[in-house]
Enzyme design. Structure first.
Site, mmCIF file in Angstrom:
data_model
loop_
_atom_site.group_PDB
_atom_site.id
_atom_site.type_symbol
_atom_site.label_atom_id
_atom_site.label_comp_id
_atom_site.label_asym_id
_atom_site.label_seq_id
_atom_site.Cartn_x
_atom_site.Cartn_y
_atom_site.Cartn_z
ATOM 1 C CB SER A 63 -0.900 0.002 1.235
ATOM 2 O OG SER A 63 -0.141 0.376 2.367
ATOM 3 C CE LYS A 64 -0.510 6.349 -3.412
ATOM 4 N NZ LYS A 64 -1.747 6.897 -3.806
ATOM 5 N NE ARG A 65 0.185 0.568 5.929
ATOM 6 C CZ ARG A 65 0.852 -0.556 6.135
ATOM 7 N NH1 ARG A 65 1.932 -0.565 6.863
ATOM 8 N NH2 ARG A 65 0.418 -1.690 5.609
ATOM 9 C CG HIS A 66 4.579 -1.133 2.049
ATOM 10 N ND1 HIS A 66 3.290 -1.602 1.948
ATOM 11 C CD2 HIS A 66 5.111 -1.700 3.155
ATOM 12 C CE1 HIS A 66 3.053 -2.426 2.955
ATOM 13 N NE2 HIS A 66 4.132 -2.494 3.698
ATOM 14 N N GLY A 67 5.425 3.207 0.225
ATOM 15 C CA GLY A 67 5.985 4.029 -0.846
ATOM 16 C C GLY A 67 5.012 4.060 -1.990
#
Ligand code: GLU
Length: 482
Positions: free
Chosen positions: A251-255
């Protein structure tokens, strides 16, 4: 029978790296089998679909080199390949299924359904809706018909089981007691994903459906629908989803998850294809660098892992560096040129293109992303207009700064043959003469030429820059120092 596969993105977001990987697997399977790769647009969610997302998906599919044989923009024997253009066809199939008894108009309300499921759970029986709450037609309240009318549900045969052999997961079995009589047409006469997707797969003659594991639980519905349409269901392969390095769903949390972000950061499509291709698929041997032709030759639908695949942006960058180093200088110069030109705000002349190419071998070694090239190449085309503050105070405005610059001018004036070797010898001689360390003696020259202490290797850079430009930049820095 010729292989026909498809990627069916919904234009409700940018091309996601996970979708790109699914597209690549479909593409590889099609090419391996001399089959047909189809791109259709699952745009039934009109509220969230946009032209911008659609365009982004097509652009990045092409950028990756995943050209499709049939579908959006390229056409083919099946009309538009856009679900929003095919509503009449979905309605036609829904009505045929009602006529054949495989589907029915459903009047159950969502409150009734919630209540049904709650009671089933309490009683420990199956919570799948089986049609048992439908009123007899004569009892359908008028108000219900006025309120947009009924939905159409597929009548799941009970008792029953749907079994299939998944190319990734092996034997898969769904007891129909767990499968709802699912909606195929909404009350506003629009198809659900299950209906539209299955009708397309049947109409387009899709032989293998390769898609994400998130859709696995829908597959028995699609198989039942296809059979009710009188078609042979496709083969299925459900790919494990991509995870971030922490093992959680990517997800966006990972970049960044949008392909455009990787393109903008200076990734090469070849490196991305290599990296994505090996996320959950083993080409047979324990290799990491595998080109597209090799992947195509080996992608026969085996070797796909059930385990989640980790998308690691750091590894991807490393792989990009490998591809950059493998390019020859001319190719790397041509690939980097748009980045350099964007940075300078102008096009390079033919001479400057040659200069860039001459520099390439020096910076290839240390470059992972194309976006890093301008910082390293800028000095070739622009004399520094200012100097990095820290570099100036630490390196230039020192006791050794002027000594090094004056010494460099003298040494370089004595170089006849303007080659890296001769420049190297002359400048090392200068160090000895003035008893300077390499750092104290060379850093001021570097700062004079580039404005900073980071640049490609010094002697080679001086050679590429040329005698006049080198001496002129040293003179400018020296004047400022005085
Ligand atoms: N539109 C669906 C998606 O983007 C496609 C699913 C399928 O391949 O059937 O996830």
């Amino acid at each position: 029978m010729s292989v026909r596969v498809r990627i069916a993105p919904s234009p409700t977001g940018y091309l996601h790296v996970g979708t790109a990987r699914t597209a690549l697997f479909n593409y590889l399977f099609a090419r391996h089998n001399d089959g047909t790769f189809i791109l259709r647009s699952d745009d039934t969610d009109q509220a969230r679909s946009t032209d911008e997302f659609k365009q982004d998906i097509l652009d990045h599919m092409r950028w990756l080199g995943l050209e499709w044989d049939e579908g959006i923009e390229v056409g083919g024997p099946h009309g538009s390949y856009r679900q929003s253009d095919r509503y009449d066809r979905y309605r036609e199939v829904a009505m045929q299924l009602v006529e054949s008894g495989d589907a029915y108009f459903s009047f159950v309300t969502s409150e009734q359904l919630d209540d049904f499921k709650k009671k089933a759970r309490e009683a420990g029986t199956s919570p799948a809706y089986d049609g048992s709450l439908e009123p007899a037609r004569s009892e359908v309240p008028r108000a219900m018909l006025d309120n947009g009318g009924p939905v159409i549900r597929f009548k799941v045969p009970r008792p029953g089981t749907t079994r299939f052999t998944d190319m990734v997961r092996g034997e898969v079995e769904f007891d129909h007691a767990q499968v709802d009589d699912f909606v195929i047409m909404r009350s506003d006469n629009t198809p659900t994903y299950h209906l539209a997707s299955t009708v397309d797969d049947v109409d387009y003659g899709i032989t293998h459906v390769i898609r994400g594991e998130d859709i696995l639980s829908s597959t028995p519905k699609h198989i039942l629908l296809a059979k009710a349409m009188g078609a042979e269901p496709a083969e299925y392969a459900h790919l494990s989803l991509l995870m971030g390095p922490d093992g959680k769903k990517l997800s966006k949390r990972h970049g960044d998850t949008a392909m455009s972000a990787y393109r903008d950061a200076g990734h090469l499509p070849e490196a991305l294809v290599n990296y994505l291709g090996l996320l959950g698929w083993s080409p047979g041997e324990d290799e990491t660098v595998v080109d597209l032709a090799t992947m195509i030759a080996r992608f026969d639908g085996t070797g796909i892992s059930k385990n989640p695949a980790i998308f690691d942006a750091t590894k991807l960058e490393w792989m990009n560096g490998v591809y950059i180093r493998e390019m020859d200088a001319a190719e790397f110069a041509e690939t980097s040129r748009p980045w350099v030109e964007a940075d300078l705000g102008r096009s390079l002349t033919d001479d400057e293109r040659s200069t860039l190419e001459a520099l390439m071998p020096l910076i290839q070694e240390r470059t992972k992303l194309l976006s890093e090239v301008p910082d390293q190449a800028r000095f070739l085309f622009e004399a520094p207009t200012e100097y990095d503050d820290k570099a100036w105070s630490k390196v230039m405005a020192t006791d050794e700064g002027p000594v090094a610059l004056d010494g460099a001018v003298e040494a370089l004036n004595g170089v006849d043959d303007w080659s890296t070797e001769a420049i190297d010898a002359a400048l090392r001689g200068m160090l000895e003469e003035h008893e300077l360390s390499a750092r104290k003696g060379f850093q001021p020259i570097r700062v004079a030429l580039t404005g900073t202490t980071v640049s490609p290797p010094l002697f080679e850079s001086i050679e590429v820059l040329g005698r006049d430009e080198t001496l002129s930049r040293i003179a400018v820095a020296r004047a400022r120092l005085a």
